[in-house]
Scaffold this active site. Structure first.
Site, PDB file in Angstrom:
ATOM      1  CE  LYS A 101      33.537 -29.344   1.855  1.00  0.00           C
ATOM      2  NZ  LYS A 101      34.942 -29.693   1.525  1.00  0.00           N
ATOM      3  NE  ARG A 102      32.905 -30.214  -8.778  1.00  0.00           N
ATOM      4  CZ  ARG A 102      33.691 -29.186  -9.032  1.00  0.00           C
ATOM      5  NH1 ARG A 102      33.379 -27.986  -8.558  1.00  0.00           N
ATOM      6  NH2 ARG A 102      34.787 -29.329  -9.746  1.00  0.00           N
TER       7      ARG A 102
END
Length: 277
Positions: A101-102
């Site tokens: 979930k960058r």
């Protein structure tokens, strides 16, 4: 082969829409791993997940390791590298989605992209689109790899922001439409849509066409398999990566943990397939 092509091939070859999540919580591992973890947590993480992968591979369309469960421990990132290398070597036809979930400014995002695709060797990575396209572009530029963007998530707080009205339309619909229409020029985008919001899933499928959707929230979070398949599948009965983590990983804490995981994976794969017809 691109991530999307690899995934579509796997849907057909394995007749499966099941994504096996690899979220190894040391406190929940079988007893003999807990004893070993006192000396070397990284070896316990790798060995347990390796056994789960080997036991469930025939039922999986994808594997999804969650980076936090590895990075929280000394040596854990090395264990994650070993695990993905093992998957790539033993079942190269199964795509690996790094759940990280960058989302950050472009120069930092470039480093995260290299982390996901070069260091870890993942086929795809989960991303947060909140900062806009310039934060996604370093990932999108790897056009043979997948970019799986959060859209409408499975957690209870998803409604706090994702359903806010923007110009009379919920924010999550803007996200779906923008990614499908403007960011997906190379066909390497996918979306995260929670199983716990089946009506929203149906709306998103209508917006994005055949784009792959990663579906968390089945099992421990209470998502309904039948509703997910009915509202999310494409015309040919695919289009979904329905994730299960805890229900498979911790099917048993006894000596037969790997066999129990395989049984749980097969059972869920078969349940999904019953609703695809």
């Amino acid at each position: 082969m691109t991530f999307t092509a690899k995934l579509r091939n796997r849907w057909q070859q394995a007749n499966s829409l099941l994504c096996v999540g690899l979220d190894p919580d040391l406190a929940k591992l079988p007893e003999h791993f807990l004893a070993a973890a006192g000396e070397d947590a990284s070896e316990a993480l790798f060995a347990f997940c390796r056994d789960i992968v080997d036991a469930t591979a025939e039922y999986a369309c994808a594997f999804k390791p969650q980076i936090a469960y590895f990075a929280a421990h000394n040596g854990g990132e090395a264990a994650l590298q070993r695990l993905i290398a093992h998957i790539n070597a033993t079942c190269p036809d199964i795509p690996v989605i790094l759940d990280a979930k960058r989302g950050d400014i472009g120069s930092t995002a470039q480093q995260y992209a290299e982390e996901a695709f070069e260091r870890f060797g993942a086929d795809a990575v989960t991303l947060n689109p909140y900062m806009g396209k310039d934060s996604a572009q370093p990932f999108l530029a790897w056009n043979n790899r997948g970019c799986v963007f959060l859209c409408h998530t499975s957690n209870p707080g998803a409604r706090d922001f994702q359903e806010l009205q923007v110009g009379g339309v919920p924010l999550y619909q803007h996200i779906a439409r923008t990614i499908a229409g403007e960011w997906n020029a190379d066909g390497n985008c996918a979306l995260v849509v929670g199983a716990t919001f089946p009506e929203e899933l149906q709306v998103i499928r209508g917006i994005v066409g055949d784009m792959p959707l990663l579906i968390p929230g089945v099992g421990a979070q209470g998502g309904d398999v039948e509703a997910v398949v009915r509202n999310g599948k494409t015309a040919n009965g695919t289009g979904l990566m329905i994730n299960s983590s805890r229900g498979i990983l911790y099917a048993s804490r006894g000596e037969g943990y790997a066999e129990a995981a395989a049984d749980a994976a097969k059972s869920l794969r078969d349940e999904i397939n019953r609703h695809r017809a």
